[in-house]
Design a protein around this motif. Structure first.
Motif, PDB file in Angstrom:
ATOM      1  N   MET A 186       0.846  -1.185   0.000  1.00  0.00           N
ATOM      2  CA  MET A 186       0.000   0.000   0.000  1.00  0.00           C
ATOM      3  C   MET A 186       0.887   1.241   0.000  1.00  0.00           C
ATOM      4  O   MET A 186       1.545   1.536   0.983  1.00  0.00           O
ATOM      5  N   ASP A 187       0.951   1.938  -1.116  1.00  0.00           N
ATOM      6  CA  ASP A 187       1.719   3.169  -1.198  1.00  0.00           C
ATOM      7  C   ASP A 187       0.923   4.311  -0.599  1.00  0.00           C
ATOM      8  O   ASP A 187      -0.296   4.309  -0.616  1.00  0.00           O
ATOM      9  N   MET A 188       1.626   5.295  -0.113  1.00  0.00           N
ATOM     10  CA  MET A 188       0.966   6.427   0.510  1.00  0.00           C
ATOM     11  C   MET A 188       1.337   7.706  -0.227  1.00  0.00           C
ATOM     12  O   MET A 188       2.515   7.954  -0.477  1.00  0.00           O
ATOM     13  N   ALA A 189       0.352   8.506  -0.554  1.00  0.00           N
ATOM     14  CA  ALA A 189       0.561   9.791  -1.209  1.00  0.00           C
ATOM     15  C   ALA A 189       0.994  10.835  -0.178  1.00  0.00           C
ATOM     16  O   ALA A 189       0.738  10.685   1.018  1.00  0.00           O
ATOM     17  N   PHE A 190       1.629  11.881  -0.655  1.00  0.00           N
ATOM     18  CA  PHE A 190       2.072  12.954   0.241  1.00  0.00           C
ATOM     19  C   PHE A 190       0.915  13.555   1.021  1.00  0.00           C
ATOM     20  O   PHE A 190       1.047  13.843   2.211  1.00  0.00           O
ATOM     21  N   ASP A 191      -0.221  13.786   0.374  1.00  0.00           N
ATOM     22  CA  ASP A 191      -1.368  14.375   1.061  1.00  0.00           C
ATOM     23  C   ASP A 191      -1.855  13.490   2.197  1.00  0.00           C
ATOM     24  O   ASP A 191      -2.200  13.981   3.277  1.00  0.00           O
ATOM     25  N   ASP A 192      -1.871  12.196   1.954  1.00  0.00           N
ATOM     26  CA  ASP A 192      -2.315  11.252   2.980  1.00  0.00           C
ATOM     27  C   ASP A 192      -1.325  11.211   4.141  1.00  0.00           C
ATOM     28  O   ASP A 192      -1.705  11.200   5.314  1.00  0.00           O
ATOM     29  N   ALA A 193      -0.039  11.203   3.819  1.00  0.00           N
ATOM     30  CA  ALA A 193       0.992  11.216   4.862  1.00  0.00           C
ATOM     31  C   ALA A 193       0.910  12.497   5.685  1.00  0.00           C
ATOM     32  O   ALA A 193       1.052  12.469   6.908  1.00  0.00           O
ATOM     33  N   ALA A 194       0.658  13.619   5.018  1.00  0.00           N
ATOM     34  CA  ALA A 194       0.535  14.901   5.720  1.00  0.00           C
ATOM     35  C   ALA A 194      -0.661  14.880   6.669  1.00  0.00           C
ATOM     36  O   ALA A 194      -0.579  15.392   7.792  1.00  0.00           O
ATOM     37  N   ARG A 195      -1.764  14.263   6.247  1.00  0.00           N
ATOM     38  CA  ARG A 195      -2.949  14.156   7.115  1.00  0.00           C
ATOM     39  C   ARG A 195      -2.620  13.318   8.346  1.00  0.00           C
ATOM     40  O   ARG A 195      -2.991  13.670   9.469  1.00  0.00           O
ATOM     41  N   CYS A 196      -1.927  12.215   8.142  1.00  0.00           N
ATOM     42  CA  CYS A 196      -1.537  11.368   9.276  1.00  0.00           C
ATOM     43  C   CYS A 196      -0.625  12.131  10.232  1.00  0.00           C
ATOM     44  O   CYS A 196      -0.812  12.082  11.451  1.00  0.00           O
ATOM     45  N   LEU A 197       0.337  12.851   9.682  1.00  0.00           N
ATOM     46  CA  LEU A 197       1.236  13.649  10.528  1.00  0.00           C
ATOM     47  C   LEU A 197       0.470  14.707  11.316  1.00  0.00           C
ATOM     48  O   LEU A 197       0.744  14.923  12.496  1.00  0.00           O
ATOM     49  N   ALA A 198      -0.486  15.340  10.662  1.00  0.00           N
ATOM     50  CA  ALA A 198      -1.276  16.370  11.346  1.00  0.00           C
ATOM     51  C   ALA A 198      -2.036  15.775  12.517  1.00  0.00           C
ATOM     52  O   ALA A 198      -2.054  16.355  13.614  1.00  0.00           O
ATOM     53  N   GLU A 199      -2.645  14.629  12.307  1.00  0.00           N
ATOM     54  CA  GLU A 199      -3.419  14.007  13.384  1.00  0.00           C
ATOM     55  C   GLU A 199      -2.512  13.470  14.486  1.00  0.00           C
ATOM     56  O   GLU A 199      -2.841  13.566  15.664  1.00  0.00           O
ATOM     57  N   LEU A 200      -1.382  12.920  14.120  1.00  0.00           N
ATOM     58  CA  LEU A 200      -0.464  12.388  15.132  1.00  0.00           C
ATOM     59  C   LEU A 200       0.364  13.482  15.797  1.00  0.00           C
ATOM     60  O   LEU A 200       1.092  13.210  16.753  1.00  0.00           O
ATOM     61  N   GLY A 201       0.215  14.715  15.316  1.00  0.00           N
ATOM     62  CA  GLY A 201       0.936  15.841  15.902  1.00  0.00           C
ATOM     63  C   GLY A 201       0.395  16.280  17.257  1.00  0.00           C
ATOM     64  O   GLY A 201       1.015  17.083  17.934  1.00  0.00           O
ATOM     65  N   HIS A 202      -0.746  15.742  17.650  1.00  0.00           N
ATOM     66  CA  HIS A 202      -1.300  16.058  18.967  1.00  0.00           C
ATOM     67  C   HIS A 202      -0.835  14.989  19.954  1.00  0.00           C
ATOM     68  O   HIS A 202      -0.936  13.794  19.666  1.00  0.00           O
TER      69      HIS A 202
END
Length: 104
Positions: free
Chosen positions: A1-17
């Protein structure tokens, strides 16, 4: 399962809390059995409403799942998404830095 930059950015944003990152880490450690919402709340010591908000954010990002088991809401890590997220970062890690190796 490859991950796009936008999807990775969303994950980072959510895990940033901090609380969401703690929930994510707890669920990774729990493995396939996952954790009941009450167990997560007890571990983190945050109000149920706050926990519900954080769980909703992680679910919206696709990082975890939740299902009812009788009277219990059981949370589990979304293993495929979590693996893709980690792989996104380490796949080409340190390629251009001589003498730097990643040990996983």
């Amino acid at each position: 399962m490859d991950m796009a930059f936008d999807d990775a950015a969303r994950c980072l944003a959510e895990l940033g809390h901090p609380h969401r990152l703690q929930i994510f880490q707890l669920l990774i450690k729990a493995g396939d059995t996952g954790l009941a919402v009450g167990e997560i709340q007890k571990e983190l010591g945050i109000p149920k409403s706050t926990l519900a908000h954080h769980i909703a954010q992680l679910m919206a990002a696709g990082l975890m799942t939740q299902e009812r088991e009788g009277r219990v809401q059981r949370c589990r890590i979304a293993a495929g998404k979590a693996r893709a997220f980690v792989t996104f970062f380490v796949a080409d890690c340190c390629e251009g830095l001589p003498g730097v190796e990643l040990a996983i």
